[in-house]
Design a protein around this motif. Structure first.
Motif, short mmCIF file in Angstrom:
data_model
loop_
_atom_site.label_atom_id
_atom_site.label_comp_id
_atom_site.label_asym_id
_atom_site.label_seq_id
_atom_site.Cartn_x
_atom_site.Cartn_y
_atom_site.Cartn_z
N ILE A 98 8.60 59.78 44.38
CA ILE A 98 9.21 58.58 44.95
C ILE A 98 10.42 58.98 45.80
N ALA A 99 10.60 58.26 46.91
CA ALA A 99 11.75 58.47 47.78
C ALA A 99 12.85 57.50 47.37
N LEU A 100 14.03 58.02 47.01
CA LEU A 100 15.12 57.19 46.49
C LEU A 100 16.38 57.34 47.34
N ARG A 101 17.10 56.23 47.48
CA ARG A 101 18.36 56.30 48.21
C ARG A 101 19.38 55.32 47.63
N LEU A 102 20.62 55.77 47.64
CA LEU A 102 21.74 54.94 47.21
C LEU A 102 22.59 54.70 48.46
N PRO A 103 22.46 53.54 49.08
CA PRO A 103 23.13 53.32 50.36
C PRO A 103 24.64 53.17 50.23
N ASP A 104 25.34 53.62 51.28
CA ASP A 104 26.79 53.53 51.31
C ASP A 104 27.21 52.34 52.16
N HIS A 105 26.92 51.15 51.66
CA HIS A 105 27.27 49.94 52.39
C HIS A 105 27.61 48.89 51.34
N PRO A 106 28.81 48.30 51.39
CA PRO A 106 29.23 47.40 50.31
C PRO A 106 28.28 46.23 50.10
N LEU A 107 27.77 45.64 51.19
CA LEU A 107 26.87 44.49 51.02
C LEU A 107 25.56 44.92 50.37
N ALA A 108 25.01 46.06 50.85
CA ALA A 108 23.74 46.53 50.29
C ALA A 108 23.89 46.79 48.80
N ARG A 109 24.99 47.42 48.42
CA ARG A 109 25.15 47.75 47.00
C ARG A 109 25.41 46.52 46.15
N ASP A 110 26.17 45.57 46.69
CA ASP A 110 26.39 44.32 45.97
C ASP A 110 25.05 43.61 45.76
N LEU A 111 24.25 43.55 46.83
CA LEU A 111 22.94 42.91 46.73
C LEU A 111 22.04 43.62 45.70
N LEU A 112 22.00 44.95 45.77
CA LEU A 112 21.13 45.71 44.85
C LEU A 112 21.56 45.51 43.40
N ARG A 113 22.87 45.43 43.17
CA ARG A 113 23.34 45.18 41.80
C ARG A 113 22.88 43.82 41.31
N ARG A 114 22.94 42.83 42.20
CA ARG A 114 22.53 41.47 41.81
C ARG A 114 21.03 41.39 41.55
N VAL A 115 20.25 42.09 42.38
CA VAL A 115 18.79 42.04 42.20
C VAL A 115 18.42 42.71 40.88
N ALA A 116 19.14 43.78 40.55
CA ALA A 116 18.93 44.49 39.28
C ALA A 116 17.50 44.99 39.13
#
Ligand code: AMP
Ligand code: MG
Length: 328
Positions: free
Chosen positions: A132-150
């Motif tokens: 699997i290809a994985l990435r942890l983006p360095d963008h505050p909105l992207a990370r806030d969204l990803l945390r909420r989606v869980a």
């Protein structure tokens, strides 16, 4: 489009209302997360380009990405996570992966790692690969969204297949308005180039150059990266990795004795990709049904005809490659 060819139609399922433009605030983030958690498509900004997100554990949601982009092939997608702990739940980290994640995450580096089957990733997300290809983006909105989606979010660039990657919400809408549920408008992407993709196994290899210079990766590892294409780990070849043990007979109207029938549309079959002829549902079921029938060890798997339009083109591409004669 040449005269005399049948018109390509888009899929028949719930009509997509106009794409919602969501603001970069509490209301917009909450709505984006709610849509993603219910299997819908939301484009969102990252530091590289805008991604077209879908729940990576929901095969139907992921099938909708391919439909919206008009991709003629099921290539594996990059899965986005909000933190390293989430990444560890999805993939095995060897020492190279540990070192690279430590140095460059969050950031414009995608790591291709061995997938943990327990992660619940839909087979369509990885094109049925064991990696699997994985990435942890360095963008505050992207990370806030990803945390909420869980949940892990699969996201290729948010543009129609063959067009350039979008670096603003306006670009996204010019290509995909009416084809996706929403776009989270976070302004312009700072990097503006896709992520650099590195596979760590069998040895560290550059699969795609991108926003993080390969030299920086090599300096971190103290070693040169292998180059994709010089060995069998090239992504294009990896994507054709899976073929069932059983022979496949395509465009079959019925099963012959000893064959299992993989149906499409209103036919009596051992398993059916979509009894109602819905190509999104068929795409979501494709790999799972092939594995299930293959495990029953039939003499061959006969497959109903699948119309060669919309997602049907990607389904047929994959079926043809699985049916191709193999050495050995
Ligand atoms: P995109 O999501 O369009 O930016 O492109 C993702 C690229 O990542 C694909 O073209 C693949 O070549 C590569 N990729 C994604 N997952 C894998 C994987 N499991 N193994 C190898 N390459 C991958
Ligand atoms: Mg792209």
């Amino acid at each position: 489009m040449g005269a005399g060819l049948p018109a390509t139609r888009t899929q028949r399922h719930e009509p997509m209302p106009e794409t919602e433009i969501l603001p970069a605030n509490e209301t917009g983030l909450a709505r984006a997360a709610e849509l993603l958690r219910s299997g819908r498509l939301v484009a969102f900004p990252t530091e590289t380009v805008y991604g077209l997100g879908a729940d990576a554990t929901d095969g139907t949601a992921v099938a909708r990405i391919f439909e919206a982009k008009g991709r003629p092939r099921f290539n594996p997608l990059i899965v986005h996570v909000p933190d390293v702990a989430s990444a560890r739940r999805i993939a095995h980290f060897d020492s190279t992966a540990e070192r690279l994640a430590d140095a460059f995450w969050p950031g414009a580096l995608t790591l291709v790692l061995p997938l943990k089957p327990s992660a619940g990733i839909a087979p369509l997300t990885t094109a049925d690969l064991p990696s699997i290809a994985l990435r942890l983006p360095d963008h505050p909105l992207a990370r806030d969204l990803l945390r909420r989606v869980a949940r892990p979010v699969a996201a290729p660039s948010a543009n129609p297949s063959g067009r350039i990657s979008p670096t603003s919400a306006h670009h996204v809408l010019s290509g995909l308005n009416g084809k996706i549920d929403a776009v989270l408008d976070g302004g312009t992407c700072p990097v503006g180039l896709e992520s650099t993709i590195v596979a760590t196994q069998p040895r560290p290899t550059l699969l795609r150059p991108g926003g993080l210079p390969a030299e920086a990766v090599e300096a971190c590892l103290g070693a040169r990266l292998g180059v994709a294409g010089s060995e069998i780990t090239a992504p294009g070849q990896l994507a054709s990795h899976y073929a069932p043990n059983a022979r496949l007979r395509l465009d079959a109207n019925a099963a012959n004795p000893g064959e299992a029938l993989l149906g499409f549309g209103p036919v009596e079959a051992d398993l059916n990709l979509s009894p109602t002829g819905d190509l999104v549902e068929a795409a979501a079921n494709l790999f799972h049904h092939l594995h299930t029938l293959d495990a029953r060890h039939p003499g061959a798997i006969a497959v109903s005809p699948v119309p060669d339009r919309g997602l049907g083109r990607a389904i047929n591409d994959r079926l043809r490659r699985a049916a191709a004669p193999r050495a050995g």
